[in-house]
Design a protein around this motif. Sequence first.
Motif, PDB file in Angstrom:
ATOM      1  N   GLN A 231       0.801  -1.213   0.000  1.00 59.68           N
ATOM      2  CA  GLN A 231       0.000   0.000   0.000  1.00 59.68           C
ATOM      3  C   GLN A 231       0.841   1.273   0.000  1.00 59.68           C
ATOM      4  N   GLU A 232       2.012   1.244   0.673  1.00 62.03           N
ATOM      5  CA  GLU A 232       2.857   2.434   0.704  1.00 62.03           C
ATOM      6  C   GLU A 232       3.256   2.860  -0.711  1.00 62.03           C
ATOM      7  N   LEU A 233       3.624   1.888  -1.522  1.00 61.26           N
ATOM      8  CA  LEU A 233       4.040   2.163  -2.893  1.00 61.26           C
ATOM      9  C   LEU A 233       2.877   2.696  -3.723  1.00 61.26           C
ATOM     10  N   VAL A 234       1.742   2.008  -3.642  1.00 62.83           N
ATOM     11  CA  VAL A 234       0.579   2.384  -4.438  1.00 62.83           C
ATOM     12  C   VAL A 234       0.067   3.776  -4.059  1.00 62.83           C
ATOM     13  N   ASP A 235      -0.047   4.038  -2.766  1.00 63.07           N
ATOM     14  CA  ASP A 235      -0.576   5.332  -2.322  1.00 63.07           C
ATOM     15  C   ASP A 235       0.307   6.491  -2.782  1.00 63.07           C
ATOM     16  N   ALA A 236       1.624   6.326  -2.660  1.00 66.01           N
ATOM     17  CA  ALA A 236       2.543   7.395  -3.068  1.00 66.01           C
ATOM     18  C   ALA A 236       2.518   7.586  -4.578  1.00 66.01           C
ATOM     19  N   TYR A 237       2.431   6.507  -5.315  1.00 67.41           N
ATOM     20  CA  TYR A 237       2.371   6.581  -6.779  1.00 67.41           C
ATOM     21  C   TYR A 237       1.117   7.343  -7.212  1.00 67.41           C
ATOM     22  N   ARG A 238      -0.010   7.000  -6.612  1.00 65.78           N
ATOM     23  CA  ARG A 238      -1.264   7.688  -6.945  1.00 65.78           C
ATOM     24  C   ARG A 238      -1.198   9.168  -6.585  1.00 65.78           C
ATOM     25  N   ALA A 239      -0.682   9.454  -5.388  1.00 69.28           N
ATOM     26  CA  ALA A 239      -0.622  10.844  -4.923  1.00 69.28           C
ATOM     27  C   ALA A 239       0.252  11.700  -5.827  1.00 69.28           C
ATOM     28  N   ALA A 240       1.269  11.087  -6.436  1.00 71.87           N
ATOM     29  CA  ALA A 240       2.181  11.813  -7.320  1.00 71.87           C
ATOM     30  C   ALA A 240       1.675  11.868  -8.760  1.00 71.87           C
ATOM     31  N   GLY A 241       0.482  11.347  -9.003  1.00 69.96           N
ATOM     32  CA  GLY A 241      -0.109  11.435 -10.338  1.00 69.96           C
ATOM     33  C   GLY A 241       0.330  10.374 -11.307  1.00 69.96           C
ATOM     34  N   GLY A 242       0.794   9.225 -10.810  1.00 69.40           N
ATOM     35  CA  GLY A 242       1.205   8.140 -11.699  1.00 69.40           C
ATOM     36  C   GLY A 242       0.066   7.671 -12.586  1.00 69.40           C
ATOM     37  N   PRO A 243       0.337   7.368 -13.863  1.00 70.72           N
ATOM     38  CA  PRO A 243      -0.730   7.028 -14.808  1.00 70.72           C
ATOM     39  C   PRO A 243      -1.254   5.598 -14.720  1.00 70.72           C
ATOM     40  N   ALA A 244      -0.592   4.721 -13.988  1.00 69.76           N
ATOM     41  CA  ALA A 244      -1.052   3.334 -13.917  1.00 69.76           C
ATOM     42  C   ALA A 244      -2.329   3.254 -13.090  1.00 69.76           C
ATOM     43  N   PRO A 245      -3.386   2.671 -13.646  1.00 71.06           N
ATOM     44  CA  PRO A 245      -4.604   2.493 -12.854  1.00 71.06           C
ATOM     45  C   PRO A 245      -4.456   1.279 -11.940  1.00 71.06           C
ATOM     46  N   PHE A 246      -5.198   1.250 -10.870  1.00 71.71           N
ATOM     47  CA  PHE A 246      -5.203   0.087  -9.992  1.00 71.71           C
ATOM     48  C   PHE A 246      -6.639  -0.425  -9.853  1.00 71.71           C
ATOM     49  N   ASP A 247      -7.257  -0.606 -11.029  1.00 68.87           N
ATOM     50  CA  ASP A 247      -8.624  -1.104 -11.079  1.00 68.87           C
ATOM     51  C   ASP A 247      -8.601  -2.601 -11.376  1.00 68.87           C
ATOM     52  N   PRO A 248      -9.746  -3.275 -11.397  1.00 69.56           N
ATOM     53  CA  PRO A 248      -9.770  -4.726 -11.651  1.00 69.56           C
ATOM     54  C   PRO A 248      -9.124  -5.119 -12.975  1.00 69.56           C
ATOM     55  N   ARG A 253      -4.321  -7.576 -15.884  1.00 72.35           N
ATOM     56  CA  ARG A 253      -3.163  -7.447 -16.763  1.00 72.35           C
ATOM     57  C   ARG A 253      -1.861  -7.715 -15.997  1.00 72.35           C
ATOM     58  N   LEU A 254      -1.803  -7.283 -14.759  1.00 70.71           N
ATOM     59  CA  LEU A 254      -0.605  -7.499 -13.956  1.00 70.71           C
ATOM     60  C   LEU A 254      -0.295  -8.990 -13.835  1.00 70.71           C
ATOM     61  N   ALA A 255      -1.320  -9.811 -13.714  1.00 67.44           N
ATOM     62  CA  ALA A 255      -1.102 -11.260 -13.642  1.00 67.44           C
ATOM     63  C   ALA A 255      -0.419 -11.765 -14.906  1.00 67.44           C
ATOM     64  N   LEU A 256      -0.787 -11.206 -16.044  1.00 63.40           N
ATOM     65  CA  LEU A 256      -0.186 -11.623 -17.309  1.00 63.40           C
ATOM     66  C   LEU A 256       1.262 -11.148 -17.405  1.00 63.40           C
ATOM     67  N   TYR A 257       1.540  -9.954 -16.914  1.00 61.73           N
ATOM     68  CA  TYR A 257       2.913  -9.437 -16.960  1.00 61.73           C
ATOM     69  C   TYR A 257       3.832 -10.223 -16.033  1.00 61.73           C
ATOM     70  N   ARG A 258       3.290 -10.743 -14.946  1.00 61.69           N
ATOM     71  CA  ARG A 258       4.102 -11.608 -14.076  1.00 61.69           C
ATOM     72  C   ARG A 258       4.526 -12.865 -14.834  1.00 61.69           C
ATOM     73  N   VAL A 259       3.633 -13.385 -15.644  1.00 65.16           N
ATOM     74  CA  VAL A 259       3.962 -14.554 -16.469  1.00 65.16           C
ATOM     75  C   VAL A 259       5.130 -14.228 -17.393  1.00 65.16           C
ATOM     76  N   TYR A 260       5.078 -13.063 -18.002  1.00 67.28           N
ATOM     77  CA  TYR A 260       6.133 -12.668 -18.951  1.00 67.28           C
ATOM     78  C   TYR A 260       7.494 -12.588 -18.267  1.00 67.28           C
ATOM     79  N   LEU A 261       7.550 -11.939 -17.106  1.00 67.98           N
ATOM     80  CA  LEU A 261       8.839 -11.832 -16.418  1.00 67.98           C
ATOM     81  C   LEU A 261       9.314 -13.191 -15.909  1.00 67.98           C
ATOM     82  N   ASP A 262       8.388 -14.023 -15.436  1.00 69.35           N
ATOM     83  CA  ASP A 262       8.764 -15.387 -15.034  1.00 69.35           C
ATOM     84  C   ASP A 262       9.420 -16.130 -16.193  1.00 69.35           C
ATOM     85  N   LEU A 263       8.821 -16.010 -17.366  1.00 70.11           N
ATOM     86  CA  LEU A 263       9.359 -16.677 -18.550  1.00 70.11           C
ATOM     87  C   LEU A 263      10.782 -16.205 -18.844  1.00 70.11           C
ATOM     88  N   ILE A 264      10.980 -14.898 -18.814  1.00 75.02           N
ATOM     89  CA  ILE A 264      12.308 -14.353 -19.087  1.00 75.02           C
ATOM     90  C   ILE A 264      13.331 -14.910 -18.104  1.00 75.02           C
TER      91      ILE A 264
END
Length: 298
Positions: A231-248, A253-264
């Motif tokens: 939560q510390e990371l997410v809250d600070a990112y949002r407060a600073a105007g980061g463009p990544a959404p944290f919606d469902p 999509r994050l689950a899919l990106y974890r697969v990609y990095l695991d593969l690498i």
Amino acid sequence: MRAETAAALASSGIDPASVVVAEDVGGGTYNTATRLTLADGRRLVLKVAPGAAGLAYEHDLLATEAEYYRLASGPLPSVVGAGSGFLLMTELPGTNWDVADVDRARLRGELGAIVARLHGVTGETFGYPQDPPHRTWASAFTAMTDAVLADALHYDVRLPRPAAEIAHLVRRHGPLLDLVTTPVLVHFDLWPGNILVDGEHVSGIIDAERAFWGDPVAEFVSLTLFRDLDQELVDAYRAAGGPAPFDPAAARRLALYRVYLDLIMLVEMVPRQDTDAGRAEFLAGHLAADLDAAQRAL
């Protein structure tokens, strides 16, 4: 002094004779890094690309890293010189987060704000800068995953699911990936070893050679490697105007990106001649679990 070091310095407008100390920098897993101290007191880092073959996307990575430092805004090295197979840059203060004694919660908040600032750079197309561009994120990410799966077949890597099954899973996520319409410059290798801490502050972000234009949500894979979002990371990112959404949809999509990095991480063990069976088993287990999560996200 190595001939390649002298050549890189000369190409960057620096007299090789001005180097008073040259020492190898450990900890890297791909490029060779050398710390240079000049007679005028400047401290630089020279990175040189390996000559051995790696994964398909591992070409011209130092050019990508140089582009990242020139475009992004944050505690980053300044490019002193760059050319075929080398990058010369300023050295940043601090030690790697993974070896520093830090106030984790407070620094995670500081890091979140830094990442939001890094994500202020947008482009026109998607994918790795060193590879052909794509008009859509779905097309780019599919091509990126296909390339790593082809590497797995080439190096005869044992995957927990057939490569064709993984490729099909990615394609089924196409409509979800198409929700991403703005290419953001993503570092994609922000594990603690690439984050520097000096005293009580984050002092540097390094090793940006894996950067690509894509979904800013993908950044949070390495930021939370093998664990959940904090939560510390997410809250600070949002407060600073980061463009990544944290919606469902972003969580899916994050689950899919974890697969990609695991593969690498699993596939790259072979060209790097990493024979640690325990590490391979650990990564294969995470890949299997993340594949299951990506499947449930459909």
